[in-house]
Design an enzyme around this catalytic site. Sequence first.
Site, PDB file in Angstrom:
ATOM      1  N   THR A   1       0.262   0.683  -4.216  1.00 23.56           N
ATOM      2  CA  THR A   1      -1.122   0.929  -4.591  1.00 23.56           C
ATOM      3  C   THR A   1      -1.875   1.995  -3.805  1.00 23.56           C
ATOM      4  OG1 THR A   1      -1.770  -0.917  -3.151  1.00 23.56           O
ATOM      5  CG2 THR A   1      -1.422  -1.402  -5.495  1.00 23.56           C
ATOM      6  N   GLU A   2      -1.322   2.496  -2.701  1.00 19.21           N
ATOM      7  CA  GLU A   2      -2.035   3.510  -1.911  1.00 19.21           C
ATOM      8  C   GLU A   2      -1.026   4.515  -1.345  1.00 19.21           C
ATOM      9  OE1 GLU A   2      -4.798   1.918   0.967  1.00 19.21           O
ATOM     10  OE2 GLU A   2      -5.281   0.191  -0.289  1.00 19.21           O
ATOM     11  N   LEU A   3      -0.181   5.030  -2.183  1.00 18.87           N
ATOM     12  CA  LEU A   3       0.972   5.794  -1.726  1.00 18.87           C
ATOM     13  C   LEU A   3       0.603   7.181  -1.205  1.00 18.87           C
ATOM     14  CD1 LEU A   3       4.033   6.140  -1.434  1.00 18.87           C
ATOM     15  CD2 LEU A   3       4.114   6.817  -3.842  1.00 18.87           C
TER      16      LEU A   3
ATOM     17  N   GLN B   1       0.805  -1.210   0.000  1.00 20.76           N
ATOM     18  CA  GLN B   1       0.000   0.000   0.000  1.00 20.76           C
ATOM     19  C   GLN B   1       0.843   1.267   0.000  1.00 20.76           C
ATOM     20  OE1 GLN B   1      -3.053  -0.222   3.042  1.00 20.76           O
ATOM     21  NE2 GLN B   1      -3.753  -2.212   2.307  1.00 20.76           N
TER      22      GLN B   1
END
Length: 341
Positions: free
Chosen positions: A258-260, A229
């Site tokens: 994916t969720e930086l 993430q």
Amino acid sequence: MRGRTVTLITAAAMLAGLFAATPADAGTPLGTLAAQRGKHFGAGIDVGQLTDVPYTTILDREFNAVTPMDSMKWDATEPMRGQFNYTRGDRIVAYAQQRNMIVRGHTLVWHSQAPAWVQSITNPTMLYDALVNHVTRLTTHYRGAVYAWNVVNEPLDANGAYRNSFFYQRLGPSYIATAFRAARAADPAAKLYLSEFGAEGLNAKSDGLYNLARSLLAEGVPLDGVAFQGHMVIGQIPADMVQNFQRFAALGLDIAITELDVRMPLPRTAAKDNQQAADYITMVRACLVVPRCKGLTLWTFSDKYSIIPWTFPSQGAATPWDANMQPKPAYSAIYSTLSGG
């Protein structure tokens, strides 16, 4: 550790004039630069943001991939058993398709944001059936429109053991393999990822994630990749992140960030901005140097819609654009890194 912190701060200080925020329309879009390096550069979005013109102007210009932050989760898509609502997810998919953006599905099975009716199922057979039906219906609906799914989200605790979620309590660890197999059966072309936070570097959690991924592959479970993430804190990027990514790639798995976001203690200062810029460089470079890293997604790109302030009180300013859609030094840092600087 002390020496490493000094190095990071020194690097941030050196970046201070170099990464002064510049207009975001000054050069090649970030998504184009990433594509030239064989990666995608995405943004987490939701339907409420699509009416914000300053926001969508940046979204349309800079990104070549999107992930619905909430609109495809269980509570949004099946709030009552057997009653599916794809309206919000469909709107995001249509928006992306009109702009030639790829869509990452998020997320099929997660202990959080699961409706009360799911959590209240105590009979293992009934919960198994509900899980398989939900995964099958969602992946079938979006077959051909979603290039990859975060199939199971956050299945581990901080020590790398299985999270004691209601799925685990009633189905045991097999619920993970069940979800992946159902997703593959419904959409053979979509890439299927295991998603986790706090496992970016070498630690107990990433060891647990590695062992889980390896065991799933040994069982023939259709696991294609691991989604790290990337919810980070300024000045605390793991020095062994690339090494960690490489061991998963060595299993034959793809990697994605994916969720930086990179949060800071508030208030925001110039020094913190420069440290954040240095940290974004480290994150982007980690993906660039690992061939099996497919790309990065910001969660999201503007402080106006960041989840950080309500997730971590007294922290925020985690994204490359501020709440007024003005670029920060982090934007220029990302631009320079993707450009080969």
